[in-house]
Design an enzyme around this catalytic site. Structure first.
Site, PDB file in Angstrom:
ATOM      1  CE  LYS A  11      -4.768  -1.759   0.735  1.00 40.16           C
ATOM      2  NZ  LYS A  11      -5.484  -3.688   1.768  1.00 40.16           N
TER       3      LYS A  11
ATOM      4  CB  SER B 198      -1.058  -0.048   1.800  1.00 39.95           C
ATOM      5  OG  SER B 198      -1.470  -1.012   1.318  1.00 39.95           O
TER       6      SER B 198
ATOM      7  CE  LYS C 107       0.480   2.088   4.267  1.00 40.84           C
ATOM      8  NZ  LYS C 107       1.630   1.111   3.822  1.00 40.84           N
TER       9      LYS C 107
END
Length: 295
Positions: free
Chosen positions: A176, A101, A245
């Protein structure tokens, strides 16, 4: 160390909870997998499964036609690929598949830099967690040139059940981040709903059952609330720091695009605060502790 090129040779960088089963699925599908991880135990596990363990990233990449990175963030991916010219031993025109990611704008920059070295990039992050990595049924969001994704698809199909083409390089990582924002917001909504109902006198299990039979149903109510949160096992396998994150990536992307998305901003702030309070390595379902303490 041989530099012989094999079209089925895959360098797999990052053999953690997700990467290890993914690499093993590639081995089962007939690919020659040369892997690297900082953990010696992870390298030994790969070798026991029929792969070859490399002592360095550079060694893993020598002669490979494909590279898969499954690492914590985009900076680590960049360092792994470009540090000490690790990718210099790859086959010319090799396809790099970043399944981590990462921030989409950074991914675009990485794609340009790899292109200047004669390499191609596909960003192909995944959804499904450790359970679906083990079963080989991940959902994959692939960004890149159509021809590059087609070349990478046999590898993607070996580790995933669905592969969605999202657009140019960087679009997979954007998708994502969006997915994890929606997922993280759903977790917070489900937890706050249960705490609200409990304070009024409703049973938490009853709340979840009704949500799952009503319009409030989401991924958190279906597969996280009873299984990991109400049971207090907190074992989903996805760290709170990683969730924070990814949602922050989505919030930063919104800013760069000039969008004011208040729910996204507040969700990102909540997850940032939770991971600071609880520690980034804690399971993300433990955020209920932060929400309870915050109240």
């Amino acid at each position: 160390m041989s530099a012989t090129v094999d079209a089925t040779r895959v360098a797999f960088i990052g053999l953690g909870a997700m990467g290890q089963p993914m690499a093993q699925h590639l081995i089962s599908a007939g690919f020659e997998v040369v892997g690297f991880d900082l953990s010696k135990d992870a390298r030994v596990k790969l070798a026991d499964a029929g792969g070859r363990a490399a002592e360095t990233i550079s060694e893993a990449m020598v002669g490979a036609s494909f590279v898969i990175t499954m690492l914590p963030n985009g900076k680590i991916v960049r360092d792994a690929l470009l540090g000490e010219n690790a990718c210099g031993g790859l086959k010319q025109n090799a396809v790099v598949i970043d399944m981590s990611s990462s921030a989409p704008n950074d991914t675009r920059d990485l794609g340009l830099e790899l292109a200047s070295r004669g390499l191609r990039l596909v960003d192909a992050p995944v959804s499904g967690g450790v359970k679906r990595a083990v079963s080989g049924t991940l959902t994959i969001m692939a960004g890149g040139e159509d021809a590059d994704i087609e070349e990478a698809e046999p590898l993607l199909n070996a580790v995933g059940q669905q592969v969605f083409r999202t657009g140019p390089v960087g679009s997979g990582h954007a998708m994502k981040a969006i997915n994890n924002f929606v997922s993280g917001a759903g977790v917070l909504a489900a937890i706050e709903g249960v705490l609200l109902g409990r304070a009024f006198g409703l049973e938490p299990e009853t709340i979840v059952d009704i949500l799952n039979s009503s319009s409030g149903k989401n991924n958190a109510t279906e597969v996280k609330m009873k299984q990991f949160i109400l049971s207090e096992t907190f074992g989903s396998g996805f760290a709170i720091g990683l969730m924070a994150k990814d949602i922050r990536i989505a919030a930063d992307l919104a800013k760069t695009l000039g969008l004011r998305l208040d729910a996204l901003a507040s969700t990102a702030d909540a997850w940032d605060a939770a991971q600071k309070a609880l520690g980034p390595s804690e399971d993300h379902t433990r955020i209920i502790r932060y929400v309870e303490d915050h109240n």
